[in-house]
Design an enzyme around this catalytic site. Structure first.
Site, PDB file in Angstrom:
ATOM      1  N   HIS A  17      20.161  47.317  51.973  1.00 13.80           N
ATOM      2  CA  HIS A  17      20.669  47.592  50.626  1.00 13.80           C
ATOM      3  C   HIS A  17      22.176  47.782  50.697  1.00 13.80           C
ATOM      4  CE1 HIS A  17      21.100  51.904  51.402  1.00 13.80           C
ATOM      5  NE2 HIS A  17      19.874  51.897  51.902  1.00 13.80           N
ATOM      6  N   CYS A 126      10.593  64.942  60.483  1.00 14.28           N
ATOM      7  CA  CYS A 126      10.711  64.136  59.260  1.00 14.28           C
ATOM      8  C   CYS A 126      10.799  62.670  59.673  1.00 14.28           C
ATOM      9  CB  CYS A 126      11.947  64.514  58.442  1.00 14.28           C
ATOM     10  SG  CYS A 126      12.247  63.339  57.092  1.00 14.28           S
ATOM     11  N   LYS A 295      22.363  58.514  44.687  1.00 14.65           N
ATOM     12  CA  LYS A 295      22.474  57.856  45.978  1.00 14.65           C
ATOM     13  C   LYS A 295      21.657  56.567  45.962  1.00 14.65           C
ATOM     14  CE  LYS A 295      20.757  58.752  50.093  1.00 14.65           C
ATOM     15  NZ  LYS A 295      20.127  59.611  51.051  1.00 14.65           N
TER      16      LYS A 295
HETATM   17  N1  MSP Z   1      19.028  53.918  62.653  1.00 15.95           N
HETATM   18  C1  MSP Z   1      19.887  54.996  62.297  1.00 15.95           C
HETATM   19  C2  MSP Z   1      21.226  54.869  62.967  1.00 15.95           C
HETATM   20  C3  MSP Z   1      21.210  54.784  64.457  1.00 15.95           C
HETATM   21  S1  MSP Z   1      22.799  54.535  65.100  1.00 15.95           S
HETATM   22  C4  MSP Z   1      22.653  54.848  66.720  1.00 15.95           C
HETATM   23  C5  MSP Z   1      20.076  55.025  60.790  1.00 15.95           C
HETATM   24  N2  MSP Z   1      19.833  53.887  60.155  1.00 15.95           N
HETATM   25  S2  MSP Z   1      19.921  53.696  58.568  1.00 15.95           S
HETATM   26  O1  MSP Z   1      19.599  52.315  58.348  1.00 15.95           O
HETATM   27  O2  MSP Z   1      19.123  54.661  57.912  1.00 15.95           O
HETATM   28  O3  MSP Z   1      21.388  54.017  58.150  1.00 15.95           O
HETATM   29  C6  MSP Z   1      22.452  53.359  58.754  1.00 15.95           C
HETATM   30  C7  MSP Z   1      23.750  53.709  58.102  1.00 15.95           C
HETATM   31  O4  MSP Z   1      23.773  53.317  56.755  1.00 15.95           O
HETATM   32  C8  MSP Z   1      24.075  55.203  58.136  1.00 15.95           C
HETATM   33  O5  MSP Z   1      25.408  55.363  58.574  1.00 15.95           O
HETATM   34  C9  MSP Z   1      23.964  55.632  56.716  1.00 15.95           C
HETATM   35  O6  MSP Z   1      24.834  56.666  56.403  1.00 15.95           O
HETATM   36  C10 MSP Z   1      24.396  54.345  56.026  1.00 15.95           C
HETATM   37  N3  MSP Z   1      24.002  54.374  54.655  1.00 15.95           N
HETATM   38  C11 MSP Z   1      22.743  54.254  54.160  1.00 15.95           C
HETATM   39  N4  MSP Z   1      22.828  54.423  52.816  1.00 15.95           N
HETATM   40  C12 MSP Z   1      24.110  54.667  52.444  1.00 15.95           C
HETATM   41  C13 MSP Z   1      24.799  54.768  51.234  1.00 15.95           C
HETATM   42  N5  MSP Z   1      24.181  54.782  50.078  1.00 15.95           N
HETATM   43  N6  MSP Z   1      26.153  54.833  51.274  1.00 15.95           N
HETATM   44  C14 MSP Z   1      26.840  54.730  52.440  1.00 15.95           C
HETATM   45  N7  MSP Z   1      26.213  54.617  53.575  1.00 15.95           N
HETATM   46  C15 MSP Z   1      24.839  54.830  53.645  1.00 15.95           C
HETATM   47  O7  MSP Z   1      20.442  56.039  60.258  1.00 15.95           O
END
Ligand code: MSP
Length: 507
Positions: A17, A126, A295
């Site tokens: 996304h 979680c 968000k």
């Molecule tokens: N798999 C873990 C990261 C492991 S790194 C060794 C993870 N994955 S995630 O897919 O959930 O998120 C990845 C990144 O996307 C995170 O930095 C998270 O903050 C970012 N974002 C997800 N949604 C977001 C927004 N709406 N806005 C900005 N960044 C966000 O966490």
């Protein structure tokens, strides 16, 4: 300088996304900027595949986990950087054999350093966060991040002695005040460490999906430990026959969202120290991109598909909007309407029209020919200053501020067109030299701006240089006055940002 930049690796339990696209876009802008400086760069992104939630989704779909991840990664996750035009050097998957082998080696080193012991974990987990939780992390019994109740688990695990690293981490933070940026995130990480560190489980029992730990085949590596190690493992097999650790470790800069600060700013350096590696050079923690104040996330079911926006506006416009709308580092909201508005007002009008007018006037009044004239201080000073401003901004990851600095110059150039009124000069033959100088300067300003914008607008910038019949040299030195080559053959440019209808489906 060596500049190795990473994005977090993304969970593949669902499709990408705009929040994921946001991190990838910012990373790509940073890397392209460092390339402009002549740095040796390496850009890593990829996918985090051994999460319990990934395994569960595969089960729900009646698929074997590997079949599921192979499919979603090929169809969606490899697409993400491509669609936002992010030029990574390597795309890591935690299911890569090279990664799994390295994780085992890394864990063995921690084990050998005496930082692992066995104990029972009895508590909450979680699955959304893939994180062990304490009561104090919860709000009304729910995970505040995901709004779901964590599960109670009780299993025999191997623990990492994080508590033993508290003093070393504090010393590290004291020695390196720019270890974590922005400052308020540094403070957040530091006070978390100061508050006392508890050992955490680095393995999971009873789950078949993951990297088996070397000394006990019954357990797999906890997904966060598996995932963090990617930043190092990738360097060992990204280029066949090369060990890029020599070149790029510890010159690594991690980019991450605020939700995963503790893992990166506390756990990861401790794990590295235990395994005998140097800690990263720097971490930058960005905020959330909010959509209409909520968000943008999968679990809240409020999702814009960034790929849809790219189809409508193009990747440059989406990149621009993401970094222009919200001050990078802070949380902020953005909307499809705002994207549309910025597309029309800033990209099509401020920038696109400037290019159209400049080229059209050169074609019409000068037969398409420009050559350097006398130096114009009024334009030279701000153009030359822009280069230094960009460096200062990028050094602190102020991607939004740098963009505003460029826009100031664009506005200046637009005012310059109005003030010099070339169409009036063209009426008076005695002003031919003045006209030629004004239009050269305009072309030169547009050229410098294009180079300055190239990390943000990697498609548009070379097109602008092409319209001005200039070589595509994107080096930062080119953000300067008077670097436009004498040329002829300039023709009126086609609109860079054609009109689009406001999409309704995307929101
Ligand atoms: N798999 C873990 C990261 C492991 S790194 C060794 C993870 N994955 S995630 O897919 O959930 O998120 C990845 C990144 O996307 C995170 O930095 C998270 O903050 C970012 N974002 C997800 N949604 C977001 C927004 N709406 N806005 C900005 N960044 C966000 O966490």
């Amino acid at each position: 300088m060596r500049f190795y930049l990473t994005t977090p690796i993304y969970y593949v339990n669902a499709t990408p996304h705009i929040g994921h696209a946001y991190t990838t876009i910012a990373a790509d802008v940073l890397v392209r900027h460092h390339q402009q400086r002549g740095d040796e760069t390496f850009f890593l992104t990829g996918t985090d595949e051994h999460a319990s939630k990934v395994y569960r989704v595969a089960e729900e779909q009646g698929l074997d986990a590997k079949t599921y991840v192979d499919r979603i990664v090929a169809e969606h996750w490899r697409e993400l950087p491509r669609r936002v035009n992010a030029q990574y050097d390597f795309f890591i998957r935690t299911t890569d054999e090279g990664h799994k082998r390295f994780v085992q080696e890394f864990l063995q080193r921690i084990y050998d350093s005496g930082d692992i012991y066995q104990d029972i974990y009895a508590g909450l987990y979680c699955v959304g966060c893939e994180e062990f939780k304490s009561e104090s992390d919860l709000v009304d019994g729910l995970c505040p991040e995901h709004g779901i109740a964590p599960e109670y688990i009780e299993e025999k695990n191997y623990f990492f002695r994080l508590s033993a690293y508290q003093d070393r981490l504090l010393a590290l933070y004291d020695e390196r005040p720019d270890f974590v940026l922005p400052r308020f995130r540094y403070n957040e990480a530091r006070s978390f460490i100061e508050g006392g560190l508890t050992d955490f489980s680095v393995t999971r029992a009873g789950q078949p999906w993951g990297v088996p730990i070397p000394w006990d085949e019954e357990q797999v590596t906890y997904v966060w430990v598996d995932a963090l190690i990617n930043y190092l493992s990738a360097l060992t097999y990204a280029r066949e026959g090369e060990d890029l650790r020599e070149q790029f470790w510890p010159h690594v800069h991690h980019l991450l969202g605020k939700d995963i600060l503790r893992f990166h700013c506390v756990y990861w350096p401790a794990l590295l120290l235990s395994a005998g590696y140097e800690v990263p050079q720097q971490l930058f923690v960005h905020g959330y991109l909010l959509l209409d104040d909520r968000k943008i996330s999968k679990s809240l079911g409020n999702v814009i598909d960034p790929l849809d926006l790219v189809d409508v506006y193009g990747s440059d416009a989406v990149r621009f909007w993401a970094l222009r709308s919200v001050s990078f580092g802070q949380d902020g909201s953005a909307s499809v309407d705002a994207l549309h508005e910025r597309y029309e007002r800033e990209l099509a009008n401020d920038l696109g029209n400037l290019v159209s007018r400049t080229t059209a006037m050169i074609a019409r009044y000068l037969g398409g020919r420009i050559a350097p004239g006398p130096r114009n201080e009024e334009l030279a000073a701000p153009l030359d200053a822009l280069r230094d401003k960009l460096v200062t901004r990028f050094d602190v990851y102020d991607l939004t501020g740098a963009l505003e600095d460029v826009w100031e110059v664009i506005r200046l150039l637009n005012r310059h067109v109005e003030a010099t009124a070339p169409w009036q000069l063209a009426k008076d033959e005695s002003k031919a030299d003045e006209l030629a100088a004004v239009l050269y300067d305009l072309a030169d300003g547009v050229r410098a701006v294009a180079v300055a914008l190239s990390p943000y607008l990697p498609e548009t910038a070379p097109r602008i240089l092409g319209c001005l019949r200039q070589p595509v040299d994107l080096a930062l030195e080119q953000v300067a006055y008077g670097k436009t080559d004498e040329t002829d053959g300039i023709e009126p440019a086609q609109p860079l940002f054609p009109r689009v209808d406001l999409p309704t489906a995307a929101a």
